[in-house]
Design an enzyme around this catalytic site. Structure first.
Site, mmCIF file in Angstrom:
data_model
loop_
_atom_site.group_PDB
_atom_site.id
_atom_site.type_symbol
_atom_site.label_atom_id
_atom_site.label_comp_id
_atom_site.label_asym_id
_atom_site.label_seq_id
_atom_site.Cartn_x
_atom_site.Cartn_y
_atom_site.Cartn_z
ATOM 1 C CG HIS A 75 -2.123 -0.862 1.053
ATOM 2 N ND1 HIS A 75 -3.280 -0.704 1.761
ATOM 3 C CD2 HIS A 75 -2.342 -1.906 0.215
ATOM 4 C CE1 HIS A 75 -4.165 -1.622 1.375
ATOM 5 N NE2 HIS A 75 -3.611 -2.364 0.453
ATOM 6 C CE1 TYR A 203 -5.558 3.912 11.170
ATOM 7 C CE2 TYR A 203 -4.923 4.068 8.869
ATOM 8 C CZ TYR A 203 -4.757 3.513 10.127
ATOM 9 O OH TYR A 203 -3.788 2.561 10.323
ATOM 10 N N PRO A 295 -3.906 0.561 18.905
ATOM 11 C CG PRO A 295 -5.783 -0.689 18.364
ATOM 12 C CD PRO A 295 -5.109 -0.024 19.502
ATOM 13 C CE LYS A 299 4.345 3.367 13.402
ATOM 14 N NZ LYS A 299 4.168 2.808 12.066
ATOM 15 C CE1 TYR A 387 -0.946 3.997 9.529
ATOM 16 C CE2 TYR A 387 -0.055 3.279 7.410
ATOM 17 C CZ TYR A 387 -1.003 3.168 8.421
ATOM 18 O OH TYR A 387 -1.993 2.218 8.323
HETATM 19 P P1 RFL Z 1 1.838 -11.693 22.018
HETATM 20 O O1 RFL Z 1 1.365 -11.792 20.599
HETATM 21 O O2 RFL Z 1 0.843 -11.337 23.037
HETATM 22 O O3 RFL Z 1 2.498 -13.090 22.373
HETATM 23 C C1 RFL Z 1 2.840 -13.436 23.684
HETATM 24 C C2 RFL Z 1 2.807 -14.937 23.804
HETATM 25 O O4 RFL Z 1 3.205 -15.299 25.108
HETATM 26 C C3 RFL Z 1 2.321 -16.308 25.590
HETATM 27 N N1 RFL Z 1 2.347 -16.292 27.064
HETATM 28 C C4 RFL Z 1 3.049 -17.189 27.798
HETATM 29 N N2 RFL Z 1 3.831 -18.208 27.451
HETATM 30 C C5 RFL Z 1 4.399 -18.931 28.448
HETATM 31 N N3 RFL Z 1 4.203 -18.659 29.770
HETATM 32 C C6 RFL Z 1 3.419 -17.657 30.149
HETATM 33 N N4 RFL Z 1 3.224 -17.397 31.429
HETATM 34 C C7 RFL Z 1 2.804 -16.842 29.159
HETATM 35 N N5 RFL Z 1 1.981 -15.770 29.176
HETATM 36 C C8 RFL Z 1 1.718 -15.458 27.903
HETATM 37 C C9 RFL Z 1 0.975 -15.945 24.993
HETATM 38 O O5 RFL Z 1 0.093 -17.043 24.960
HETATM 39 C C10 RFL Z 1 1.409 -15.506 23.596
HETATM 40 O O6 RFL Z 1 1.431 -16.582 22.689
HETATM 41 O O7 RFL Z 1 3.048 -10.674 22.150
HETATM 42 P P2 RFL Z 1 4.246 -10.306 21.127
HETATM 43 O O8 RFL Z 1 4.864 -11.546 20.560
HETATM 44 O O9 RFL Z 1 5.069 -9.324 21.839
HETATM 45 O O10 RFL Z 1 3.537 -9.616 19.876
HETATM 46 C C11 RFL Z 1 2.943 -8.360 20.006
HETATM 47 C C12 RFL Z 1 1.701 -8.269 19.114
HETATM 48 O O11 RFL Z 1 0.919 -9.438 19.246
HETATM 49 C C13 RFL Z 1 0.872 -7.053 19.502
HETATM 50 O O12 RFL Z 1 1.687 -5.895 19.646
HETATM 51 C C14 RFL Z 1 -0.218 -6.686 18.512
HETATM 52 O O13 RFL Z 1 -0.989 -7.752 18.114
HETATM 53 C C15 RFL Z 1 -1.088 -5.625 19.199
HETATM 54 N N6 RFL Z 1 -2.408 -5.615 18.662
HETATM 55 C C16 RFL Z 1 -2.592 -4.973 17.490
HETATM 56 N N7 RFL Z 1 -1.539 -4.314 16.941
HETATM 57 C C17 RFL Z 1 -1.696 -3.683 15.779
HETATM 58 O O14 RFL Z 1 -0.723 -3.106 15.281
HETATM 59 N N8 RFL Z 1 -2.935 -3.680 15.157
HETATM 60 C C18 RFL Z 1 -4.025 -4.343 15.688
HETATM 61 O O15 RFL Z 1 -5.094 -4.344 15.104
HETATM 62 C C19 RFL Z 1 -3.883 -5.007 16.901
HETATM 63 N N9 RFL Z 1 -4.911 -5.676 17.472
HETATM 64 C C20 RFL Z 1 -3.474 -6.288 19.312
HETATM 65 C C21 RFL Z 1 -4.731 -6.327 18.687
HETATM 66 C C22 RFL Z 1 -3.296 -6.921 20.554
HETATM 67 C C23 RFL Z 1 -4.341 -7.578 21.212
HETATM 68 N N10 RFL Z 1 -4.106 -8.161 22.528
HETATM 69 C C24 RFL Z 1 -2.765 -8.302 23.014
HETATM 70 C C25 RFL Z 1 -5.053 -8.453 23.479
HETATM 71 C C26 RFL Z 1 -5.775 -7.000 19.281
HETATM 72 C C27 RFL Z 1 -5.604 -7.634 20.553
HETATM 73 C C28 RFL Z 1 -6.805 -8.359 21.129
HETATM 74 C C1 PHB Z 2 -5.754 -4.127 11.030
HETATM 75 O O1 PHB Z 2 -5.886 -4.389 9.822
HETATM 76 O O2 PHB Z 2 -6.035 -4.947 11.905
HETATM 77 C C2 PHB Z 2 -5.274 -2.788 11.417
HETATM 78 C C3 PHB Z 2 -4.801 -1.919 10.460
HETATM 79 C C4 PHB Z 2 -4.345 -0.662 10.814
HETATM 80 C C5 PHB Z 2 -4.386 -0.287 12.135
HETATM 81 C C6 PHB Z 2 -4.849 -1.155 13.112
HETATM 82 C C7 PHB Z 2 -5.297 -2.421 12.757
HETATM 83 O O3 PHB Z 2 -3.977 0.958 12.486
#
Ligand code: RFL
Ligand code: PHB
Length: 405
Positions: A75, A203, A295, A299, A387
């Site tokens: 994109h 957005y 989110p 980032k 971004y």
């Molecule tokens: P993760 O992905 O949370 O992975 C951590 C892993 O550790 C495991 N864990 C354990 N393992 C062993 N012993 C324990 N005691 C443990 N406790 C936990 C968990 O099961 C898991 O597998 O962290 P990591 O790897 O740092 O990655 C970070 C990303 O996942 C995170 O920054 C993003 O997904 C944040 N986030 C989003 N970011 C975006 O940029 N756009 C989004 O749309 C977006 N949606 C989200 C999200 C994070 C969410 N969380 C954490 C609730 C939506 C949700 C619901």
């Molecule tokens: C997503 O596609 O999940 C998404 C994209 C952009 C954002 C947050 C989430 O800023």
């Protein structure tokens, strides 16, 4: 109890833990991953969708970009819809040709898990009672797996266990400082097998609150709505979701929107959170275990990747060159990038969401800021530069230099 020895014990098999494992494998550094959930659960979590170029480069470096190259969507711009009027941010033109890649975190995770399986690397999924100890001297990880107690003795522990993990909580309170902002709303997200409403992300700032039109592919869409924290996902039928989204869109997008049954629906709270420092003796925190961003700036996943770029490089430097410099600088380097991403995510969240507590004056100031940004090349450049992702101090090429053997 069975005792195992390894160099690096990685707690958590999210994108941070899996990517670190893959980069260490490439450099020939022995490691083990300990994850509390099942592999199926980890592979089916729906989260982020946007990769910065530097994250794509790192995945390429890790040798896990095969599907990404085939299926990722490049994109070169994003749309911002403000009070019913669309404005395009030409990311590429404003950043000398840079772009972002639409490729789901779910897919990144699956690619990394598949590579790990093919390489027959040791992972303990569904580990129970995971605990870490002695990270200032001889680090250990204790857990039980299939009813049997294990202890891993290692040189280093990588705490990649997310916001709710145990690594951060194992650090004495007086050795860390946390910074936090909790937002008074959440994002209700829906995933549906319908074509995206537009070729680029939209957005949306509207009187009814923020919305985001995103995608996972040309046939799978991801949409979000700002909702009060008091809302429950069960209270939102698919029909209600689409209705509300339409009300926040402009007439053209409303017309074009294709609706359909949701495959996934959830509410995520929004939070800004940073832990300082990110290294405690031989324990490193990385990704969500150390910091959370709302989110809005896309980032979260990218910051996890940049932490891992620094951490893998530091560990490779330690084992290959015998230098502790990367390890000593890990926390400071990560935090410099983390705080810039925190600022950007906070700023975008603040600008595009509706805050109940906002006065009319604050609302006017916000509109003026948006107005200024859209009319100023300098301000648009600042937005686009953040971004697409700020550059690292180390480039993935540094890692490449170490991983040739
Ligand atoms: P993760 O992905 O949370 O992975 C951590 C892993 O550790 C495991 N864990 C354990 N393992 C062993 N012993 C324990 N005691 C443990 N406790 C936990 C968990 O099961 C898991 O597998 O962290 P990591 O790897 O740092 O990655 C970070 C990303 O996942 C995170 O920054 C993003 O997904 C944040 N986030 C989003 N970011 C975006 O940029 N756009 C989004 O749309 C977006 N949606 C989200 C999200 C994070 C969410 N969380 C954490 C609730 C939506 C949700 C619901
Ligand atoms: C997503 O596609 O999940 C998404 C994209 C952009 C954002 C947050 C989430 O800023």
């Amino acid at each position: 109890m069975e005792i195992l020895n390894t160099k690096v014990a990685i707690i958590g098999a999210g994108p941070a833990g899996l990517l670190l494992g893959q980069l260490l494998y490439k450099a020939g550094i022995e490691h083990v991953i300990i994850e509390q959930r099942s592999a199926e659960y980890v592979a089916s979590r729906i989260r982020a969708g946007i990769l910065e170029q530097v994250s794509v480069d790192l995945l390429k470096q890790a040798g896990v970009d095969h599907n990404l190259r085939k299926k990722g969507l490049l994109h070169s711009g994003v749309e911002i819809l403000i009070q019913g009027k669309k404005h395009r941010v030409n990311l590429s033109a404003l950043t000398q040709g840079k772009h972002v890649t639409v490729y789901g975190q779910t897919e990144v995770t699956k690619d990394l898990m598949q590579a790990r399986e093919q390489q027959q690397l040791l992972s303990f999924y569904e580990a129970e009672q995971v605990q870490i100890a002695d990270f200032d001297s001889q680090p250990k990880v204790n857990f039980s797996y299939q009813g049997k107690a294990y202890q891993i003795e290692c040189d280093f522990i990588a705490g990649c266990d997310g916001y709710h993990g145990i690594c951060r909580d194992s650090i004495p309170q007086n050795r860390l400082k946390t910074f936090e902002k909790v937002y008074p709303f959440g994002w209700l997200g829906i995933l549906a097998d319908v074509p995206p409403v537009a070729d680029e992300l939209i957005y949306v700032q509207s009187e009814r609150g923020f919305a985001l039109c995103s995608m996972r592919s040309e046939t799978r869409s991801r949409y979000y709505l700002q909702v009060p924290l008091t809302d429950h996902v069960e209270d939102w039928s698919d029909e209600q979701f689409w209705q509300e989204l339409k009300l926040r869109l402009d007439p053209e997008s409303r017309e074009k929107l294709v609706t359909g049954p949701s495959i996934e629906k959830s509410i995520a709270p929004l939070r800004s959170f940073v832990t300082e420092p990110m290294r405690f003796g031989k324990l490193f925190l990385a990704g969500d275990a150390a910091h959370i961003v709302p989110p809005t700036g896309a980032k979260g996943l990218n910051l996890a990747a940049s932490d891992i770029a620094y951490l893998s490089s530091a560990l490779i430097e330690y084992y290959v060159q015998g230098s502790e410099q990367g390890i000593d600088e890990y926390s400071e380097k990560c935090l410099q990038r983390v705080w810039k991403a925190e600022r950007f995510s906070w700023w975008m969240t603040h600008l595009l969401h509706r805050f109940e507590s906002e006065t009319e004056f604050e609302h006017k100031i916000k509109q003026a800021e948006l107005d200024y940004m859209l009319g100023s090349q300098a301000a648009m450049m600042a937005m686009a530069e953040n971004y697409v992702g700020l550059p690292y101090e180390i480039t993935p090429l540094d890692i490449a230099g170490h991983t040739e053997h």
